[in-house]
Write an enzyme that holds these catalytic residues in place. Structure first.
Site, PDB file in Angstrom:
ATOM      1  N   SER A  49      87.554  30.586 -26.054  1.00 37.65           N
ATOM      2  CA  SER A  49      87.012  29.508 -25.232  1.00 37.65           C
ATOM      3  C   SER A  49      86.679  28.310 -26.105  1.00 37.65           C
ATOM      4  CB  SER A  49      85.756  29.963 -24.486  1.00 37.65           C
ATOM      5  OG  SER A  49      85.231  28.896 -23.724  1.00 37.65           O
ATOM      6  N   HIS A 109      83.233  34.818 -18.462  1.00 34.55           N
ATOM      7  CA  HIS A 109      82.858  33.491 -18.984  1.00 34.55           C
ATOM      8  C   HIS A 109      83.397  32.405 -18.070  1.00 34.55           C
ATOM      9  CE1 HIS A 109      84.076  29.819 -21.100  1.00 34.55           C
ATOM     10  NE2 HIS A 109      83.059  29.996 -21.929  1.00 34.55           N
ATOM     11  N   ASN A 110      84.673  32.518 -17.707  1.00 37.27           N
ATOM     12  CA  ASN A 110      85.284  31.511 -16.849  1.00 37.27           C
ATOM     13  C   ASN A 110      84.702  31.536 -15.443  1.00 37.27           C
ATOM     14  OD1 ASN A 110      86.827  31.154 -19.122  1.00 37.27           O
ATOM     15  ND2 ASN A 110      88.772  31.095 -18.038  1.00 37.27           N
ATOM     16  N   LYS A 154      85.951  37.239 -21.410  1.00 37.11           N
ATOM     17  CA  LYS A 154      86.409  35.846 -21.256  1.00 37.11           C
ATOM     18  C   LYS A 154      86.589  35.496 -19.783  1.00 37.11           C
ATOM     19  CE  LYS A 154      88.133  31.809 -22.388  1.00 37.11           C
ATOM     20  NZ  LYS A 154      88.998  31.347 -21.320  1.00 37.11           N
ATOM     21  N   GLU A 197      81.576  29.716 -15.644  1.00 40.84           N
ATOM     22  CA  GLU A 197      81.969  28.303 -15.758  1.00 40.84           C
ATOM     23  C   GLU A 197      82.283  27.708 -14.389  1.00 40.84           C
ATOM     24  OE1 GLU A 197      86.099  26.416 -17.188  1.00 40.84           O
ATOM     25  OE2 GLU A 197      85.033  27.504 -18.778  1.00 40.84           O
TER      26      GLU A 197
END
Length: 625
Positions: A292, A350-351, A347, A354
């Protein structure tokens, strides 16, 4: 292993001798290993057939394996057909082929000048007829002088076996990773396929970055793989999906036990798990590595989430330390998340976080734009960026709202249709399959879907008469709502990772995950820094009295903002989702008892009772009433 190939008379042995003198690498001549029967046949003017060559090629293949195990070596061999080259490489997938090309007339003249050689010019035509020129390898024109050929060849094979990392895919992210590695003194090989539209990618990249002498470019996979130190480390930065599977298929035959393939793209974690398990059969490590930070992160320091075997992590960790962003204590923002798909799963979440963070800022902007100009909103966001709400996304939003094109604010010129990629959708899908609540991520995904329905929205907006109450909201209430919703978003995200870790037997260290996310990544923030500390004493924020206290104190701000949005007819599903989640979590009873009764009524699904042991189930004959 370097194999100099071509028809007799191209100068394989002569070039090999000069190359051997320049490098100190031993030279072997394939002609020396022909059995006497083959030499006698050629001396009598007869052409060798494939049956004659088979024992010779098998023997050379075994020799190549032995010679290359002792270090770099050179072999001069005609290797005219692709089938011959396949036999020669059957025990060594790292051969670098050097193809010597010349016209029939030039080589015929050379052969006729030879003395005491068993091969004569009369057999040259048969060799040209058999010759199948490979598309791969280093091609040299034998019209040039021997010294020129040797210098040219040395410039091309110099990196053989010396590169610490190989990066595949020279898009923006791949270029960033490659330059990051090179700047950190890591010899780096880069590869990009040479297909229509991408023929000049490698040449352009090398030319643009010629100051980096430790970067070497390739358009053939064989030499690219051969340029890497063992165990080879190959970092893929290509489009997820079929492209990754296709490239793995091309690489497997070139790799050996202990080599490592790293997928640094946004691949779906079940695909990563499958690939890792398949490559284990070849004893090749496959790593799913979440990266990221976008273009700047790849180039100057990213947040890196590693998923794979412990052995692969040990081999790659020193490199990751160099290319990762550094946290406030200067520790690299990279860490081990668990085996197989753990890195890509983290990940993915994480997105998802986000997505929800971006949606909250968009909804906040929508409410504030009814009572403030853009400069005022930007100033408020900037002020918030100086306090506990500080974060990268808040910071860039303030910058975006100030950007103008002529007299117009650029944001007003951008079509209100938000795109989405797979990771947001995958987060929602994973939560559904794992039984974890991530309503905020899902709301953010559906908000983007709603935005794509532009024509329908425009049409329906003209049919609905709305009266809006334009009573300004207090800034303090809005800040409370933002703080409240962000904490809920992070609770849902970390709970989702924990649920997956329990199912797949991954390591779960929320403090370390949060620390990796404090720098380099898109969701870096002051909140993330504080969460990293909070998770050291309690892995669940729902058991953390400090954060429960914050949620209780800021809940009213969220309610006020929701009422404000209702009055102004503004959709804010992100804030709604956060509020509904918290209210439900704080409710001792929910109407799910009625749902269980309904399920039992029409489907005999049974239910449990509050006055009986939990393990007992019951069914009622509802139709008899």
């Amino acid at each position: 292993m370097i194999v100099l190939m071509g028809v007799s008379g191209t100068g394989k042995s002569s070039l090999g001798k000069m190359l051997s003198l320049q490098t100190g690498w031993p030279l072997y001549d394939a002609d020396d290993f022909h059995p006497k029967s083959n030499k006698d046949k050629m001396n009598s003017g007869l052409k060798l057939n494939d049956s004659d060559r088979k024992p010779w090629l098998d023997n050379l293949s075994q020799k190549i394996s032995l010679w290359s195990n002792d270090g770099q070596a050179i072999l001069a061999c005609s290797a005219l057909k692709e089938s011959y080259r396949e036999i020669l490489s059957s025990h060594n997938n790292s051969i670098q082929w050097v193809v010597l090309n010349g016209s029939f007339e030039l080589i015929k003249d050379r052969l006729e000048m030879r003395k005491d050689h068993f091969f004569n010019s009369e057999l040259l035509q048969s060799q040209f007829e058999d010759l199948e020129l490979p598309a791969y390898g280093i091609h040299l024109d034998v019209k040039k002088s021997l010294r020129t050929l040797c210098v040219s060849l040395l410039s091309k094979i110099e990196p053989l076996g010396s590169a610490g990392i190989g990066v595949v895919g020279m898009g923006v992210m791949g270029q960033g990773i490659a330059l990051n590695c090179a700047e950190n003194k890591i010899t780096t090989s880069v590869y990009n396929r040479s297909v229509p539209g991408e023929e000049k990618v490698i040449d352009t990249f090398i030319s643009k970055n010629k100051d980096f002498k430790n970067i070497h470019g390739f358009t053939d996979l064989g030499p690219f793989v051969a340029s890497l130190k063992r165990p080879r480390k190959i970092w893929l930065m290509i489009k997820s999906g079929a492209a990754v599977d296709g490239l793995i298929n091309d690489l497997v035959s070139l790799l050996e036990e202990g080599d490592i393939i790293v997928d640094g793209g946004n691949s779906h974690y079940p695909d990563t798990q499958r690939r890792a398990q398949e490559l284990q059969k070849n004893k090749i490590h496959f790593v799913g590595c979440g990266v990221s930070g976008g273009e700047l992160g790849a180039r100057y320091g990213a947040s890196i989430m590693f998923g794979g075997s412990v052995d692969a992590y040990r081999a790659l960790s020193p490199l990751l330390d160099k290319i990762a962003a550094k946290d406030l204590t200067k520790k690299p923002c990279q860490s081990y998340m668990g085996k197989e798909g753990a890195g890509h799963f983290v990940k993915m979440v994480h997105n998802g976080i986000e997505y929800a963070e971006m949606q909250l800022l968009a909804e906040t902007f929508a409410v504030l734009s009814q009572q403030m100009c853009y400069e005022e909103i930007a100033s408020l966001f900037q002020k918030m960026s100086d306090g506990p709400e500080a974060g990268y996304l808040l910071e860039i939003t303030a910058h975006i709202l100030r950007k103008k094109e002529g007299d117009a604010f650029l944001v007003d010129l951008i079509l209100d249709q938000a795109n989405s990629k797979g990771t947001g959708i995958w987060s929602s899908s994973a939560a559904l399959s794992l039984g974890s609540v991530n309503t905020m991520m899902t709301a953010a995904v559906f908000a983007r879907y709603l935005s794509s329905l532009k024509n329908q929205r425009v049409r329906l907006s003209k049919t609905k008469i709305t009266q809006k109450k334009l009573i300004p909201i207090e800034v303090s209430s809005l800040v409370e709502a933002y703080r409240f919703a962000r904490i809920i978003n992070h609770i849902q995200g970390f709970n989702l990772i924990e649920r997956a870790a329990n199912k797949y037997n991954w390591d779960y260290n929320p403090s370390e995950i949060a620390r990796v996310w404090t720098q380099g990544c898109i969701i870096r923030s002051v909140l993330m820094e504080r969460l990293s500390e909070a998770f050291k004493t309690e892995k669940s924020l729902l058991n953390n009295t400090e954060y429960i206290d914050v949620l209780n104190k800021t809940e009213s701000g969220a309610a006020i903002l929701i009422h404000q949005a209702i009055d102004q007819k503004i959709p804010i599903d992100g804030y709604f989702s956060a509020y509904n989640y918290w209210v439900a979590m704080c409710s001792e009873t929910l109407p799910a008892n009625l749902i269980q009764a309904q399920r039992d009524f029409f489907g005999a699904h049974t239910y449990r009772r509050i006055d009986k042991p939990f393990e007992e189930t019951f069914h009622t004959q509802w139709h008899n009433d």
